[in-house]
Each structure stands twice: as structure tokens, then as C-alpha cells.
Design a protein around this motif. Structure first.
Motif, PDB file in Angstrom:
ATOM      1  N   LYS A 185       0.876  -1.388  -0.010  1.00 13.62           N
ATOM      2  CA  LYS A 185       0.112   0.200  -0.017  1.00 13.62           C
ATOM      3  C   LYS A 185       0.883   1.263   0.026  1.00 13.62           C
ATOM      4  CE  LYS A 185      -3.738  -2.313   2.305  1.00 13.62           C
ATOM      5  NZ  LYS A 185      -4.773  -2.146   3.461  1.00 13.62           N
ATOM      6  N   GLY A 186       2.204   0.994  -0.039  1.00  6.99           N
ATOM      7  CA  GLY A 186       3.187   2.054  -0.164  1.00  6.99           C
ATOM      8  C   GLY A 186       3.329   2.902   1.217  1.00  6.99           C
ATOM      9  N   VAL A 187       2.996   2.019   2.177  1.00  2.00           N
ATOM     10  CA  VAL A 187       3.271   2.765   3.644  1.00  2.00           C
ATOM     11  C   VAL A 187       4.442   1.796   4.210  1.00  2.00           C
ATOM     12  CG1 VAL A 187       2.422   2.503   6.072  1.00  2.00           C
ATOM     13  CG2 VAL A 187       0.722   2.619   3.857  1.00  2.00           C
ATOM     14  N   TYR A 188       5.265   2.967   4.770  1.00  2.82           N
ATOM     15  CA  TYR A 188       6.427   2.112   5.534  1.00  2.82           C
ATOM     16  C   TYR A 188       6.077   2.472   7.002  1.00  2.82           C
ATOM     17  CZ  TYR A 188       8.079   7.148   5.736  1.00  2.82           C
ATOM     18  OH  TYR A 188       7.728   8.569   5.798  1.00  2.82           O
ATOM     19  N   THR A 189       6.718   1.821   8.072  1.00  2.00           N
ATOM     20  CA  THR A 189       6.733   2.052   9.286  1.00  2.00           C
ATOM     21  C   THR A 189       7.803   1.619  10.180  1.00  2.00           C
ATOM     22  OG1 THR A 189       4.447   1.331   9.173  1.00  2.00           O
ATOM     23  CG2 THR A 189       5.227   1.205  11.477  1.00  2.00           C
ATOM     24  N   VAL A 190       8.083   2.447  11.363  1.00  6.21           N
ATOM     25  CA  VAL A 190       9.301   2.231  11.983  1.00  6.21           C
ATOM     26  C   VAL A 190       8.501   2.575  13.499  1.00  6.21           C
ATOM     27  CG1 VAL A 190      11.572   3.312  13.240  1.00  6.21           C
ATOM     28  CG2 VAL A 190      11.044   3.237  10.609  1.00  6.21           C
ATOM     29  N   ALA A 191       8.843   1.417  14.140  1.00  2.00           N
ATOM     30  CA  ALA A 191       8.510   1.527  15.669  1.00  2.00           C
ATOM     31  C   ALA A 191       9.600   0.737  16.573  1.00  2.00           C
ATOM     32  CB  ALA A 191       7.217   0.578  15.589  1.00  2.00           C
ATOM     33  N   GLU A 192       9.581   1.262  17.816  1.00  5.48           N
ATOM     34  CA  GLU A 192      10.478   0.651  18.738  1.00  5.48           C
ATOM     35  C   GLU A 192       9.924   1.073  20.295  1.00  5.48           C
ATOM     36  OE1 GLU A 192      14.668  -0.131  20.066  1.00  5.48           O
ATOM     37  OE2 GLU A 192      14.241   0.745  18.097  1.00  5.48           O
ATOM     38  N   THR A 193      10.122   0.110  20.800  1.00  8.67           N
ATOM     39  CA  THR A 193       9.836   0.192  22.382  1.00  8.67           C
ATOM     40  C   THR A 193      11.206   0.362  23.125  1.00  8.67           C
ATOM     41  OG1 THR A 193       7.969  -1.121  22.200  1.00  8.67           O
ATOM     42  CG2 THR A 193       8.610  -0.809  24.444  1.00  8.67           C
ATOM     43  N   MET A 194      11.220   1.316  23.967  1.00  7.62           N
ATOM     44  CA  MET A 194      12.284   1.483  24.811  1.00  7.62           C
ATOM     45  C   MET A 194      12.105   2.223  26.203  1.00  7.62           C
ATOM     46  SD  MET A 194      13.566   4.995  22.548  1.00  7.62           S
ATOM     47  CE  MET A 194      13.329   3.988  20.967  1.00  7.62           C
ATOM     48  N   PRO A 195      13.139   2.440  27.109  1.00 10.75           N
ATOM     49  CA  PRO A 195      12.768   3.217  28.544  1.00 10.75           C
ATOM     50  C   PRO A 195      12.616   4.530  28.142  1.00 10.75           C
ATOM     51  CG  PRO A 195      14.714   1.891  28.286  1.00 10.75           C
ATOM     52  CD  PRO A 195      14.288   1.729  27.209  1.00 10.75           C
ATOM     53  N   GLU A 196      11.726   5.085  28.925  1.00 11.93           N
ATOM     54  CA  GLU A 196      10.957   6.450  28.891  1.00 11.93           C
ATOM     55  C   GLU A 196      12.348   7.515  28.706  1.00 11.93           C
ATOM     56  OE1 GLU A 196       8.528   9.716  28.368  1.00 11.93           O
ATOM     57  OE2 GLU A 196       7.628   7.797  28.309  1.00 11.93           O
ATOM     58  N   SER A 197      13.160   7.144  29.495  1.00 13.40           N
ATOM     59  CA  SER A 197      14.305   7.968  29.471  1.00 13.40           C
ATOM     60  C   SER A 197      15.191   8.109  28.306  1.00 13.40           C
ATOM     61  CB  SER A 197      15.268   7.711  30.705  1.00 13.40           C
ATOM     62  OG  SER A 197      15.874   6.346  30.650  1.00 13.40           O
ATOM     63  N   GLU A 198      14.887   6.989  27.525  1.00 12.21           N
ATOM     64  CA  GLU A 198      15.561   6.798  26.240  1.00 12.21           C
ATOM     65  C   GLU A 198      14.975   7.249  24.915  1.00 12.21           C
ATOM     66  OE1 GLU A 198      18.885   5.583  25.939  1.00 12.21           O
ATOM     67  OE2 GLU A 198      19.065   5.941  28.108  1.00 12.21           O
ATOM     68  N   ARG A 199      13.520   7.716  25.194  1.00  7.02           N
ATOM     69  CA  ARG A 199      12.806   7.908  24.016  1.00  7.02           C
ATOM     70  C   ARG A 199      13.120   9.010  23.046  1.00  7.02           C
ATOM     71  NH1 ARG A 199       7.616  11.128  25.525  1.00  7.02           N
ATOM     72  NH2 ARG A 199       7.940  11.474  23.174  1.00  7.02           N
ATOM     73  N   TRP A 200      12.745   8.719  21.756  1.00  2.35           N
ATOM     74  CA  TRP A 200      13.344   9.729  20.713  1.00  2.35           C
ATOM     75  C   TRP A 200      12.847  11.221  21.199  1.00  2.35           C
ATOM     76  CZ3 TRP A 200       9.605   6.744  16.918  1.00  2.35           C
ATOM     77  CH2 TRP A 200      10.394   5.290  16.537  1.00  2.35           C
ATOM     78  N   ASP A 201      13.802  11.854  20.791  1.00  4.93           N
ATOM     79  CA  ASP A 201      13.735  13.254  20.834  1.00  4.93           C
ATOM     80  C   ASP A 201      13.600  14.072  19.526  1.00  4.93           C
ATOM     81  OD1 ASP A 201      13.728  15.655  22.441  1.00  4.93           O
ATOM     82  OD2 ASP A 201      15.983  16.038  22.206  1.00  4.93           O
ATOM     83  N   ALA A 202      14.247  13.777  18.532  1.00  6.11           N
ATOM     84  CA  ALA A 202      14.268  14.358  17.151  1.00  6.11           C
ATOM     85  C   ALA A 202      14.520  13.469  16.346  1.00  6.11           C
ATOM     86  CB  ALA A 202      15.221  15.499  17.095  1.00  6.11           C
TER      87      ALA A 202
END
Length: 156
Positions: free
Chosen positions: A87-104
Motif C-alpha cells: 500500500k506504499g506505507v512504511y513504518t518504524v516502531a520501537e519500544t524503549m525506556p521512557e528516559s531513552e525515547r526519541w527526541d528528534a
């Protein structure tokens, strides 16, 4: 049952009770880490006529490669590679500790793998963004658009 057997059973029961109490105590005294889950997704399609609008001649680009680079709150740089589905959709997902979450993050198209629709549109070289979504919420990006090197005659 004789007295010696009763003593063994009683001692065994006390040991099980001590072990259980110790495990429960460890469970409550061990600092826990709160998990955080982030997701980034978008679409990749081919603008056949190069008219910057999605029409009946345009199609999704299954297999198109997208790179996502994120910096975590702790300063770690993580790199992800995703491919568009049917369907042309790409996805990136990750589970990590709250203190290590993505910022930018920075998402950019890498390749379309399409024989004719392989020229990246000028407006879709990449998207830089701050990730402020709460855990479990997805961040949707604008589509990445590829074009033909020269538009087919039916587009003119």
C-alpha cells in the motif's frame, strides 16, 4: 507420618515461604523502568505525470526504501531502515525506556526500486521533526514522492 518426616515437611514449607517473601521483596524494591513506544509512518508514491497531485495514473511504490535517523533524550543516535509495503506505507516502531525515547528524528527517502519512477521530487528530500508524541501514538509524515525522468505522452 513420623516426627522426622513432619520436621522435614515443616522445614521445606518454611524455606519456600522465605524464598517467596524474598522474591516479593526484590520485586517491590527493584527500580522499574517505564516503557515507551514510538512509531513513525508515511507513504511513498509515484507521481507519474509530475503534476504534484495524486491522480488515477499515480501509484504507490512498494519496496521503496526510507531511512529514519533519531536522537534519543540521552543523546544516542539510532538509525532505522524501512520498506514500503503493497500500500506504499512504511513504518518504524520501537519500544524503549521512557528516559531513552526519541527526541528528534530525520526521515528521508533512499530509493524507489522502480525502473522508471526513480527521480525524487524536489519537495521530498527529507523531513526533520521533534518527536513529542506520548507512548503508543504514531507520528504520520507527509508522503515521499518520486517522478518519472520524463512524463509519459498521455500526461501532456
Amino acid at each position: 507420618m513420623d516426627k522426622q518426616t513432619q520436621k522435614l515437611i515443616h522445614g521445606f514449607q518454611l524455606n519456600i515461604l522465605k524464598i517467596s517473601f524474598t522474591l516479593i521483596l526484590l520485586l517491590f524494591l527493584t527500580p522499574s523502568t517505564i516503557a515507551w513506544t514510538g512509531e513513525i509512518h508515511g507513504r511513498v508514491f509515484c507521481d507519474v505525470c509530475g503534476d504534484s497531485s495524486i491522480g488515477p495514473e499515480d501509484h504507490v511504490l512498494e519496496g521503496a526504501e526510507v531511512a529514519v535517523l533519531c536522537i534519543t533524550k540521552s543523546g544516542e543516535v539510532v538509525n532505522y531502515q524501512a520498506f514500503a509495503d503493497s500500500k506504499g506505507v512504511y513504518t518504524v516502531a520501537e519500544t524503549m525506556p521512557e528516559s531513552e525515547r526519541w527526541d528528534a528524528c530525520l526521515a528521508r527517502p533512499i530509493s524507489s526500486f522502480h525502473e522508471k519512477c526513480s527521480h525524487l521530487s524536489d519537495s521530498t528530500s527529507g523531513v526533520k521533526f521533534t518527536y513529542k508524541r506520548p507512548s503508543g501514538r504514531s507520528y504520520a509524515l507527509k508522503p515521499f514522492v518520486y517522478r518519472f525522468a520524463s512524463s509519459p505522452t498521455y500526461c501532456m
